[in-house]
Design a protein around this motif. Structure first.
Motif, PDB file in Angstrom:
ATOM      1  N   ALA A 143       0.861  -1.189   0.000  1.00 57.07           N
ATOM      2  CA  ALA A 143       0.000   0.000   0.000  1.00 57.07           C
ATOM      3  C   ALA A 143       0.892   1.232   0.000  1.00 57.07           C
ATOM      4  N   GLY A 144       0.473   2.243  -0.735  1.00 55.32           N
ATOM      5  CA  GLY A 144       1.261   3.476  -0.802  1.00 55.32           C
ATOM      6  C   GLY A 144       0.491   4.543  -1.532  1.00 55.32           C
ATOM      7  N   ASN A 145       0.684   4.621  -2.857  1.00 53.67           N
ATOM      8  CA  ASN A 145      -0.049   5.617  -3.639  1.00 53.67           C
ATOM      9  C   ASN A 145      -1.555   5.416  -3.508  1.00 53.67           C
ATOM     10  N   VAL A 146      -1.972   4.154  -3.465  1.00 53.48           N
ATOM     11  CA  VAL A 146      -3.372   3.776  -3.256  1.00 53.48           C
ATOM     12  C   VAL A 146      -3.394   2.535  -2.365  1.00 53.48           C
ATOM     13  N   ARG A 147      -4.600   2.066  -2.024  1.00 54.61           N
ATOM     14  CA  ARG A 147      -4.739   0.886  -1.169  1.00 54.61           C
ATOM     15  C   ARG A 147      -4.087  -0.342  -1.805  1.00 54.61           C
ATOM     16  N   LEU A 148      -3.796  -1.333  -0.979  1.00 53.14           N
ATOM     17  CA  LEU A 148      -3.118  -2.550  -1.439  1.00 53.14           C
ATOM     18  C   LEU A 148      -3.890  -3.270  -2.536  1.00 53.14           C
ATOM     19  N   ASP A 149      -5.194  -3.367  -2.436  1.00 52.11           N
ATOM     20  CA  ASP A 149      -5.947  -4.066  -3.483  1.00 52.11           C
ATOM     21  C   ASP A 149      -5.753  -3.379  -4.833  1.00 52.11           C
ATOM     22  N   LYS A 150      -5.625  -2.064  -4.820  1.00 54.42           N
ATOM     23  CA  LYS A 150      -5.445  -1.319  -6.077  1.00 54.42           C
ATOM     24  C   LYS A 150      -3.996  -1.397  -6.568  1.00 54.42           C
ATOM     25  N   THR A 151      -3.022  -1.338  -5.670  1.00 55.42           N
ATOM     26  CA  THR A 151      -1.623  -1.469  -6.126  1.00 55.42           C
ATOM     27  C   THR A 151      -1.387  -2.867  -6.681  1.00 55.42           C
ATOM     28  N   ALA A 172       2.208  -5.697   2.428  1.00 52.55           N
ATOM     29  CA  ALA A 172       1.681  -4.923   3.558  1.00 52.55           C
ATOM     30  C   ALA A 172       0.583  -3.969   3.111  1.00 52.55           C
ATOM     31  N   GLY A 173      -0.509  -3.977   3.858  1.00 52.89           N
ATOM     32  CA  GLY A 173      -1.653  -3.152   3.538  1.00 52.89           C
ATOM     33  C   GLY A 173      -1.664  -1.803   4.215  1.00 52.89           C
ATOM     34  N   VAL A 183       3.879   2.350  11.346  1.00 52.93           N
ATOM     35  CA  VAL A 183       3.720   3.202  12.537  1.00 52.93           C
ATOM     36  C   VAL A 183       2.806   4.412  12.373  1.00 52.93           C
ATOM     37  N   ARG A 184       2.128   4.523  11.260  1.00 53.54           N
ATOM     38  CA  ARG A 184       1.213   5.658  11.089  1.00 53.54           C
ATOM     39  C   ARG A 184       0.028   5.225  10.245  1.00 53.54           C
ATOM     40  N   ALA A 185      -0.962   6.064  10.206  1.00 52.83           N
ATOM     41  CA  ALA A 185      -2.114   5.796   9.357  1.00 52.83           C
ATOM     42  C   ALA A 185      -1.705   5.963   7.889  1.00 52.83           C
ATOM     43  N   PRO A 186      -2.336   5.213   6.989  1.00 53.50           N
ATOM     44  CA  PRO A 186      -2.003   5.349   5.564  1.00 53.50           C
ATOM     45  C   PRO A 186      -2.319   6.754   5.044  1.00 53.50           C
ATOM     46  N   ILE A 187      -1.473   7.220   4.140  1.00 56.39           N
ATOM     47  CA  ILE A 187      -1.700   8.478   3.422  1.00 56.39           C
ATOM     48  C   ILE A 187      -1.604   8.139   1.941  1.00 56.39           C
ATOM     49  N   TYR A 188      -2.721   8.233   1.243  1.00 54.69           N
ATOM     50  CA  TYR A 188      -2.747   7.883  -0.170  1.00 54.69           C
ATOM     51  C   TYR A 188      -2.550   9.129  -1.031  1.00 54.69           C
ATOM     52  N   PRO A 243       6.846   2.487  -0.625  1.00 55.79           N
ATOM     53  CA  PRO A 243       7.177   2.361   0.794  1.00 55.79           C
ATOM     54  C   PRO A 243       7.898   1.027   1.055  1.00 55.79           C
ATOM     55  N   GLN A 244       8.831   1.031   1.955  1.00 51.14           N
ATOM     56  CA  GLN A 244       9.655  -0.150   2.193  1.00 51.14           C
ATOM     57  C   GLN A 244       9.107  -1.038   3.303  1.00 51.14           C
ATOM     58  N   THR A 245       7.800  -1.049   3.471  1.00 52.91           N
ATOM     59  CA  THR A 245       7.154  -1.798   4.544  1.00 52.91           C
ATOM     60  C   THR A 245       7.361  -3.298   4.395  1.00 52.91           C
TER      61      THR A 245
END
Length: 163
Positions: free
Chosen positions: A49-57, A79-80, A84-89, A139-141
């Protein structure tokens, strides 16, 4: 042709895992990498997950694979959310689907079985040190979770060589 050029031309392709959160920029990178099979042996695409949610990436990575004619490359979802923080799309940049201006659909080929983090642990742990290149486009999650899970196995390929 010089000996150096001839040697370069005969070199084996670089083993590569691409970890990505495909918006339009990463899709371009994926297409370019997939169009270079003589130079790059793409072992897998792992999504985060990064630019958009994991299902979309994950869908976007599979679309890029389909558009590039490389259904032989497995795509693993990872990783969805950040650790350590809330997602920011980045919908304001990449659109709600991650691919502004491009019609999206569900790709024909599904995700690979398993998840990206376990794939990284297993693959990097079994490989010779420094034999696989990780292209971290998002993101390197996934890598962080793999290093937390099995630092002794994953780190020998994931960490840069000492100078």
């Amino acid at each position: 042709m010089s000996a150096l050029t001839a040697t370069s031309l005969m070199a084996a392709p670089r083993e590569l895992i691409i970890d990505t959160d495909p918006g339009a920029d990463d899709v371009v990178a994926l297409l370019l990498a997939m169009a270079s099979p003589d130079e790059l042996k793409i072992r897998a695409i792992t999504t985060v997950a990064g630019n958009v949610r994991l299902d979309k990436t994950s869908r976007n990575a599979r679309l890029a694979r389909e558009w590039g004619g490389r259904e032989d490359i497995p795509v693993y979802a990872g990783a969805g959310r950040p650790l350590v923080r809330a997602p920011i799309y980045a919908a304001n940049v990449h659109g709600e689907e991650g691919l502004t201006g491009v019609p999206v659909h569900e790709p024909k080929a599904p995700l690979a079985q398993g998840n990206a983090v376990q794939y990284l642990v297993d693959t990097l742990g079994a490989a010779e040190p420094h034999s696989i290149t990780l292209a971290m486009l998002g993101p390197q999650t996934n890598l962080a979770l793999a290093l937390i899970q099995k630092p002794e196995k994953t780190g020998r390929n994931a960490l840069p060589r000492a100078p």
